[in-house]
Design an enzyme around this catalytic site. Structure first.
Site, PDB file in Angstrom:
ATOM      1  N   SER A 115       0.827  -1.195   0.000  1.00  0.00           N
ATOM      2  CA  SER A 115       0.000   0.000   0.000  1.00  0.00           C
ATOM      3  C   SER A 115       0.872   1.261   0.000  1.00  0.00           C
ATOM      4  CB  SER A 115      -0.965  -0.049   1.187  1.00  0.00           C
ATOM      5  OG  SER A 115      -1.993   0.893   1.055  1.00  0.00           O
ATOM      6  N   ASP A 269     -10.062  -3.529  -4.909  1.00  0.00           N
ATOM      7  CA  ASP A 269      -9.102  -2.581  -4.360  1.00  0.00           C
ATOM      8  C   ASP A 269      -9.135  -1.299  -5.179  1.00  0.00           C
ATOM      9  OD1 ASP A 269      -6.955  -1.252  -3.228  1.00  0.00           O
ATOM     10  OD2 ASP A 269      -5.459  -2.754  -3.778  1.00  0.00           O
ATOM     11  N   HIS A 299      -7.934  -5.278  -0.805  1.00  0.00           N
ATOM     12  CA  HIS A 299      -6.822  -4.496  -0.275  1.00  0.00           C
ATOM     13  C   HIS A 299      -6.576  -4.864   1.192  1.00  0.00           C
ATOM     14  CE1 HIS A 299      -4.038  -1.079  -0.400  1.00  0.00           C
ATOM     15  NE2 HIS A 299      -4.333  -0.949   0.879  1.00  0.00           N
TER      16      HIS A 299
END
Length: 329
Positions: A115, A269, A299
């Site tokens: 991320s 995501d 995610h």
């Protein structure tokens, strides 16, 4: 520490890190992974159960040294503080005397992150390959559902997954804006996708999803004519127009110098298309790439492997990441 790993909290180049060293005899020099945690540049810590477990697992499976970095966080600190911490740790660790201290092979070091940490890993790799002072280069980079651009926050994956319970569009907009400033005017402009000034409109071609995304990922979403915003925000907070904050903005010549890359993306995501766009540009630049896409995953799924309610999909992601590293690092 446990029976497999010695764990030390220390500092490298003045930045707090948690270092994981296997107790098993290496039989030679070890590999090393420098890891940057996720959390939207605002949250996260190497000591969190999920990141501690990920680092221990990586160190144990690869018999590698893992350096998990506690870079500064927003809202107390804004870009480029997070990037500077990540970069300084990497550059410091790659010094021959430091590599020797930890018994690490200088030809087998990588950076990785998920991320926001994937964003930092990508940005660090880009800059390090350009840095004449960095004599030791990275062998590869591993990017796990990374955030790679803040110019178009209305890509098909942002639209399709805008109400995702773990990372909604509104939360990602807030993370991006907080990375640069507490000024709510930037967040409001990003929320309406009207923050890019007309003078920077040419940068949008570097992430034009109408041509770079596979047709099945566009899913009939029309590519809109960009709506430009006031140049004031770009003057005050120019970071969102920099490749150090948005690695997708790097030019093709810079991308061609990048090392072997592992890229993991998930179907559910908002950041899916960031990864897919980067994959398309890396391939076009001739960068050796392993892109593992998990349509069923969401995610943050890899962070659930250490919780009581362990998810099979999280284990699939973790195994993909560690097995690929084991084969290529």
């Amino acid at each position: 520490s446990d029976e497999n790993i010695t764990v030390t909290d220390t500092q490298l180049s003045g930045v707090p890190v948690r270092i994981f060293v296997p107790r098993k005899e290496p039989g030679g020099l070890r590999r090393a992974v420098i890891y940057f945690h996720g959390g939207g540049w605002c949250l996260g810590d190497a000591g969190l159960k999920s990141y501690d477990y990920l680092a221990r697992t990586t160190a144990h499976r690869l018999n590698a040294v893992v350096v998990s970095v506690n870079y500064r966080l927003a809202p107390q600190h804004h870009f480029p503080a997070q990037f500077e911490d990540a970069y300084s740790v990497t550059k410091f660790f790659l010094q021959s005397k430091v590599l020797s201290q930890y018994g690490v092979d200088p030809a087998r070091v990588c950076v990785a992150g998920d991320s926001a940490g994937g964003n930092l890993a990508a940005a660090v790799t880009q800059q390090l390959m350009e840095d004449p002072e960095a004599k030791t280069k990275l062998k590869l980079q591993a990017l796990i559902y990374p955030a790679l651009q803040a110019l178009d926050l209305n890509t098909p994956s942002y639209q399709e997954n805008q109400d995702d319970p773990l990372l909604s569009r509104s939360l990602m907009v807030r993370f991006w804006s907080e990375y640069f400033t507490p000024d709510a005017s930037l967040r409001d402009a990003m929320a309406s996708n009207r923050h890019v000034p007309a003078s920077s409109g040419h940068l949008l071609q570097l992430l034009n999803w109408s041509s770079l995304l596979p047709a099945e990922m566009r899913k009939g979403y029309p590519y809109p004519t960009p709506t430009f915003g006031s140049p004031r925000l770009a003057r005050l907070y120019p970071g969102f127009l920099e490749a150090r904050a948005a690695p997708l903005l790097a030019g093709d010549a810079q991308l061609r110098r990048l090392p072997l890359t592992y890229l993991l993306t998930c179907g559910h995501d908002v950041l899916r298309d960031d990864g897919l766009l980067y994959a398309a540009r890396l391939r076009a630049a001739g960068v050796p790439l392993a892109h593992h896409h998990f349509p069923e995953a969401f995610h943050g799924a890899m962070m659930f492997v250490s919780s009581l309610g362990e998810l099979a999909v999280g284990h699939r992601l973790l195994n993909s990441y560690t097995e690929w590293l084991d084969e290529n690092l």
